[in-house]
Write an enzyme that holds these catalytic residues in place. Structure first.
Site, PDB file in Angstrom:
ATOM      1  N   ARG A   1       2.786 102.077  47.495  1.00 58.80           N
ATOM      2  CA  ARG A   1       3.290 103.451  47.700  1.00 58.80           C
ATOM      3  C   ARG A   1       3.093 103.920  49.144  1.00 58.80           C
ATOM      4  O   ARG A   1       2.859 105.117  49.395  1.00 58.80           O
ATOM      5  CB  ARG A   1       2.641 104.442  46.731  1.00 58.80           C
ATOM      6  CG  ARG A   1       2.634 103.996  45.286  1.00 58.80           C
ATOM      7  CD  ARG A   1       3.985 103.550  44.799  1.00 58.80           C
ATOM      8  NE  ARG A   1       3.971 103.092  43.414  1.00 58.80           N
ATOM      9  CZ  ARG A   1       5.019 102.571  42.800  1.00 58.80           C
ATOM     10  NH1 ARG A   1       6.161 102.405  43.445  1.00 58.80           N
ATOM     11  NH2 ARG A   1       4.937 102.190  41.546  1.00 58.80           N
TER      12      ARG A   1
ATOM     13  N   ASN B   1      -5.596  99.263  42.640  1.00 62.36           N
ATOM     14  CA  ASN B   1      -5.297  98.020  41.930  1.00 62.36           C
ATOM     15  C   ASN B   1      -6.007  96.933  42.744  1.00 62.36           C
ATOM     16  O   ASN B   1      -5.453  96.365  43.669  1.00 62.36           O
ATOM     17  CB  ASN B   1      -3.786  97.789  41.845  1.00 62.36           C
ATOM     18  CG  ASN B   1      -3.142  98.885  41.004  1.00 62.36           C
ATOM     19  OD1 ASN B   1      -3.673  99.284  39.966  1.00 62.36           O
ATOM     20  ND2 ASN B   1      -2.013  99.405  41.462  1.00 62.36           N
TER      21      ASN B   1
ATOM     22  N   GLU C   1      -2.799 100.743  33.380  1.00 62.72           N
ATOM     23  CA  GLU C   1      -1.692  99.978  33.973  1.00 62.72           C
ATOM     24  C   GLU C   1      -2.098  98.528  34.216  1.00 62.72           C
ATOM     25  O   GLU C   1      -1.878  97.966  35.291  1.00 62.72           O
ATOM     26  CB  GLU C   1      -1.230 100.651  35.277  1.00 62.72           C
ATOM     27  CG  GLU C   1      -0.785 102.082  35.036  1.00 62.72           C
ATOM     28  CD  GLU C   1      -0.302 102.813  36.284  1.00 62.72           C
ATOM     29  OE1 GLU C   1      -0.676 102.403  37.399  1.00 62.72           O
ATOM     30  OE2 GLU C   1       0.461 103.783  36.125  1.00 62.72           O
TER      31      GLU C   1
ATOM     32  N   ARG D   1       1.306 110.616  27.020  1.00 59.67           N
ATOM     33  CA  ARG D   1       0.479 110.168  28.146  1.00 59.67           C
ATOM     34  C   ARG D   1      -0.303 111.338  28.756  1.00 59.67           C
ATOM     35  O   ARG D   1      -1.411 111.175  29.259  1.00 59.67           O
ATOM     36  CB  ARG D   1       1.409 109.514  29.174  1.00 59.67           C
ATOM     37  CG  ARG D   1       0.741 109.091  30.446  1.00 59.67           C
ATOM     38  CD  ARG D   1       1.704 108.231  31.264  1.00 59.67           C
ATOM     39  NE  ARG D   1       1.387 108.281  32.679  1.00 59.67           N
ATOM     40  CZ  ARG D   1       2.176 107.829  33.644  1.00 59.67           C
ATOM     41  NH1 ARG D   1       3.357 107.285  33.340  1.00 59.67           N
ATOM     42  NH2 ARG D   1       1.831 107.898  34.905  1.00 59.67           N
TER      43      ARG D   1
ATOM     44  N   ASP E   1       1.487 112.205  36.752  1.00 59.68           N
ATOM     45  CA  ASP E   1       1.363 111.342  37.929  1.00 59.68           C
ATOM     46  C   ASP E   1       1.927 111.973  39.201  1.00 59.68           C
ATOM     47  O   ASP E   1       3.032 111.622  39.599  1.00 59.68           O
ATOM     48  CB  ASP E   1       2.114 110.032  37.648  1.00 59.68           C
ATOM     49  CG  ASP E   1       1.615 108.896  38.507  1.00 59.68           C
ATOM     50  OD1 ASP E   1       0.674 109.117  39.281  1.00 59.68           O
ATOM     51  OD2 ASP E   1       2.148 107.788  38.383  1.00 59.68           O
TER      52      ASP E   1
ATOM     53  N   GLU F   1      -8.024 114.243  42.962  1.00 55.61           N
ATOM     54  CA  GLU F   1      -7.278 113.200  43.674  1.00 55.61           C
ATOM     55  C   GLU F   1      -5.864 113.717  43.919  1.00 55.61           C
ATOM     56  O   GLU F   1      -5.073 113.851  42.993  1.00 55.61           O
ATOM     57  CB  GLU F   1      -7.234 111.913  42.843  1.00 55.61           C
ATOM     58  CG  GLU F   1      -6.407 110.806  43.495  1.00 55.61           C
ATOM     59  CD  GLU F   1      -6.366 109.517  42.670  1.00 55.61           C
ATOM     60  OE1 GLU F   1      -7.425 109.036  42.224  1.00 55.61           O
ATOM     61  OE2 GLU F   1      -5.252 108.995  42.462  1.00 55.61           O
TER      62      GLU F   1
ATOM     63  N   GLU G   1       5.080 109.331  47.069  1.00 52.44           N
ATOM     64  CA  GLU G   1       5.671 108.439  46.080  1.00 52.44           C
ATOM     65  C   GLU G   1       6.800 109.118  45.315  1.00 52.44           C
ATOM     66  O   GLU G   1       7.821 108.499  45.030  1.00 52.44           O
ATOM     67  CB  GLU G   1       4.569 107.980  45.107  1.00 52.44           C
ATOM     68  CG  GLU G   1       5.084 107.125  43.980  1.00 52.44           C
ATOM     69  CD  GLU G   1       3.990 106.638  43.036  1.00 52.44           C
ATOM     70  OE1 GLU G   1       2.803 106.958  43.259  1.00 52.44           O
ATOM     71  OE2 GLU G   1       4.333 105.929  42.080  1.00 52.44           O
TER      72      GLU G   1
HETATM   73  C1  BDP Z   1       1.038 105.554  40.156  1.00 53.56           C
HETATM   74  C2  BDP Z   1       1.619 104.517  41.050  1.00 53.56           C
HETATM   75  C3  BDP Z   1       0.920 103.196  41.007  1.00 53.56           C
HETATM   76  C4  BDP Z   1      -0.582 103.401  41.098  1.00 53.56           C
HETATM   77  C5  BDP Z   1      -1.034 104.321  40.005  1.00 53.56           C
HETATM   78  C6  BDP Z   1      -2.492 104.720  40.121  1.00 53.56           C
HETATM   79  O1  BDP Z   1       2.979 104.345  40.722  1.00 53.56           O
HETATM   80  O2  BDP Z   1       1.414 102.411  42.057  1.00 53.56           O
HETATM   81  O3  BDP Z   1      -1.251 102.198  41.001  1.00 53.56           O
HETATM   82  O4  BDP Z   1      -0.328 105.523  40.041  1.00 53.56           O
HETATM   83  O5  BDP Z   1      -2.737 105.825  40.588  1.00 53.56           O
HETATM   84  O6  BDP Z   1       1.300 106.778  40.778  1.00 53.56           O
HETATM   85  O7  BDP Z   1      -3.359 103.968  39.755  1.00 53.56           O
END
Ligand code: BDP
Length: 706
Positions: free
Chosen positions: A174, A216, A297, A342, A371, A393, A399
């Site tokens: 992102r 990640n 995820e 969610r 998100d 956060e 993004e």
């Molecule tokens: C989402 C994003 C992804 C991130 C995830 C996160 O699309 O790339 O890894 O959140 O915050 O916004 O862990």
């Protein structure tokens, strides 16, 4: 040899006029047109008491600033200094405002006028002095006078950190401003100047931590090869008051430790993390700690072993405890096997764990239960965890707000969320009070911002997105600051203090986020962007691996209505908020229209506050957003006389892209939703440029940041 001042001035002005790539951010230090006496004397006749790496940085900053702002190359060495910068313990003069000084925390500073003619910057620490000096220089550059009662400030939040979603191969998840500025391959042997410049920029706005790696996570960062590199960065950042953190991959004990499990209750696993922490602190004695994304995820986590998020967080916290490190454990936990909205999952997971975390854990809650959408109501966890410190956060990188080319000043977004009342302790319990710890008496407080920084020469892609990094720092320091002041300060520091320019662009900045909401997701729509790269509209996105990654799951459009019902009749996510909020937002008559389709499924012909129906309102909001983007482009064309041509051209071309893409969003969304409403576009809304199939088939390739 003394450089002739006039020659220097001409040279400087011409550089200023014609070429400025933005690398210097808000630390331009351009010449003050008609400097006042106090500005000249402060910058030409100062003394700094003390010596340390931080003090050397501070002195260099003063030199750079005085050369830039008043072209003073040789500060006077008189004994009667106009500006004195010193720690309190070294000041050694009587009649100081001791009461105010005593109240300062370690990072805090005082700037005040002493005995009518001397300006003093003081603090309990060198870092506080550096912060105070930066603040004074900002006052000087923006032409703001020091108030008679002085400025005495301490940060309201302890951990003010950037989160870099940077991978070890230098791609940035992102990230839209080039590659990661961490050149892992060259580290630790090569220390790039940019690392110093990065730290300096952060220190100038009070940021005191940086998480170097992507949430990640890659376990390699915890190996000796990479710890040496992390150490090299930590050594650069230390004198700027910045600590480093890395993301801890939960399965690291298996991936790099040869264990057969990562179960947080397994003694070998716990021992592995303890030894790992001890090892890290040998490299970096003031290492900040870990950030963890678990059970979300596809990331590993305590769920893999039927353990709770507290089990996972506490294991790491225990390992860091004796070294005074902290764990920032993310609340962004959801999975496709939980058949629930969610929106509700993080709250369901964490609320029952309130009070079960060790003292050095702070739970990092994303801005919004979905998100980082262009507009999201505040996360229901804020106010719901009185016994567990929570931190905010925010996402600085855009993004979901047009990536790098769409001007969206985010301070109004951050401010809106911070000001929302959680009602946790009755009316007057805003999110800001959760974040600064005052509502629940938290011992740890923090704010994280997902960085928008990359190798682009101007750091952030769009020149105006430097303002979002700046705004994050200012709001992390003081979550009660207002967006107007932040915008004006940033413009004056970055471009010019010319009032026409500042007033015009301040207004554009302040309206820009609302404009983006209008042309992307008006009236509470959300998550209707294209799949995967999230660039451009995609209200038709459906199917795939999981419903909660589609657009149709969130907008629920059909021939009768549109919107996600989160009332008791629907997913009941609203029940996670205080009863005052449930009442207001749960009722179609009283829900703010900005959250309408977030919480309600609404008939297309439902009439809204202006008396017109939902479809017409939606269409007009989209049109309004497009018109504003075009107007911004046109207004910018009038700004050419005020700034250098390099930045003028760059911004101009981005504003043109934004106007085109605003129309792309409007056309695609209205064509798509129009299939359901079956109503014509109301007057004033332009017909789309193409048909729906055109937009659905348009698939940009190699979009960055995935
Ligand atoms: C989402 C994003 C992804 C991130 C995830 C996160 O699309 O790339 O890894 O959140 O915050 O916004 O862990």
């Amino acid at each position: 040899m003394r450089f002739p001042i006039t020659l220097f001035f001409i040279l400087f002005m011409s550089l200023q006029g014609f070429s400025n790539d933005g690398y210097k951010l808000w630390l331009q230090y351009f010449p003050i047109q008609e400097p006042e006496a106090w500005q000249i004397s402060a910058l030409s006749n100062y003394e700094v008491i003390g010596s340390s790496a931080t003090i050397s940085i501070l002195k260099k900053e003063l030199e750079t600033a005085s050369i830039g702002m008043i072209q003073s190359l040789n500060p006077k060495k008189s004994t009667d200094h106009s500006l004195l910068i010193s720690k309190i313990e070294d000041l050694g003069i009587p009649n100081l405002p001791n009461e105010k000084i005593d109240q300062l925390t370690a990072d805090g500073f005082g700037i005040f006028i002493y005995s009518s003619n001397q300006l003093i910057v003081t603090s309990k620490t060198d870092i506080g002095l550096l912060y105070g000096t930066f603040r004074l220089l900002q006052y000087i550059q923006t032409g703001t006078s020091i108030p008679a009662m002085g400025i005495f400030e301490s940060p309201k939040v302890q951990y003010r950190v950037l989160n870099h979603w940077d991978n070890l191969d230098r791609t940035v998840e992102r990230g839209y401003a080039g590659f990661s500025i961490w050149n892992w391959h060259r580290l630790p042997r090569h220390i790039d100047q940019q690392y110093h410049d990065y730290a300096r920029a952060n220190a100038s706005i009070g940021i005191n931590g940086t998480v170097l790696t992507n949430v990640n996570a890659n376990a390699l960062i915890l190996t000796p090869e990479y710890l040496e590199k992390v150490q090299a960065l930590a050594d650069v950042f230390r004198p700027y008051g910045i600590k480093v953190y890395v993301t801890a991959r939960f399965s690291a004990p298996m991936e790099i430790g040869n264990l057969s499990t990562a179960d947080p209750l397994d003694p070998d696993v716990r021992q592995w993390w303890k030894s790992k922490a001890d090892e890290i602190y040998k490299y970096i004695p003031d290492f900040g700690g870990f950030v963890v994304k678990a059970d979300s995820e596809g990331q590993p986590g305590p769920h893999n072993y039927q353990r709770t998020q507290a089990d996972g967080a506490n294991m790491l916290a225990e390992a860091l405890q004796e070294h005074h490190g902290i764990v920032m454990w993310r609340a962004f936990v959801y999975n496709e096997h939980t058949p629930d909205d969610r929106h509700k999952q993080a709250y369901n997971e964490f609320k029952p764990l309130d009070g079960k975390f060790l003292d050095n854990v702070i739970v990092q809650v994303k801005n919004g239960a979905i998100d980082f959408q262009p507009r999201e109501p505040f996360h229901p966890l804020f106010g719901a965890m009185p016994n567990t410190p929570l931190m905010m956060e925010f996402q600085i990188t855009q993004e979901y707000l047009g990536h790098d080319t769409h001007l969206a000043f985010l301070a109004p977004l951050f401010e809106e969320v911070l000001n929302e009342d959680t009602y946790a302790k009755g009316k007057g319990s805003p999110v800001a009070k959760v974040i600064d710890g005052s509502l629940h008496g938290y011992q740890l407080t923090g704010m994280a911002g997902v960085a928008n920084i990359g190798t682009d020469r101007n750091w952030t892609g769009h020149h105006f997105h430097q303002a979002n990094w700046f705004a994050f720092g200012r709001l992390a320091w003081n979550p009660y600051e207002n967006a107007q002041t932040i915008a004006a300060d940033w413009l004056r520091l970055t471009f010019t203090t010319n009032p026409t320019f500042v007033t015009t662009m301040q207004e554009i900045m302040l309206n820009s986020r609302e404009m983006v909401v209008n042309y992307m997701t008006p009236l509470g729509l959300h998550h209707i962007m294209a799949a995967s790269h999230h660039y451009g509209p995609g209200p038709w996105v459906s199917g795939g691996r999981r419903a909660d990654w589609t657009a149709t799951y969130y907008h629920q459009a059909n021939e009768k209505s549109i919107g996600f019902d989160r009332t008791t009749k629907g997913s009941d996510a609203l029940s996670q908020y205080a009863s005052e909020i449930q009442q207001q937002w749960g009722n179609l008559e009283t829900v703010p229209e900005k959250y309408l389709l977030w919480f309600h499924q609404v008939d297309w012909n439902q009439s809204l506050s202006d008396g017109d129906n939902l479809w017409n309102n939606l269409a007009r909001q989209y049109q309004k957003g497009v018109e504003e983007a075009r107007r911004n482009r046109d207004t910018w064309e009038q700004m050419a006389p005020y700034i250098d041509s390099e930045r003028f051209q760059h911004i101009h071309s981005f504003l043109k892209i934004q106007a085109e893409e605003a129309q792309w969003w409007k056309d695609a969304c209205l064509l798509y939703f129009g299939q359901f409403s079956k109503m014509p576009l109301p007057s004033g809304v332009e017909p789309p440029a193409h048909d729906l199939a055109y937009y659905m088939n348009y698939k940009p390739q190699h979009v960055p940041g995935i």
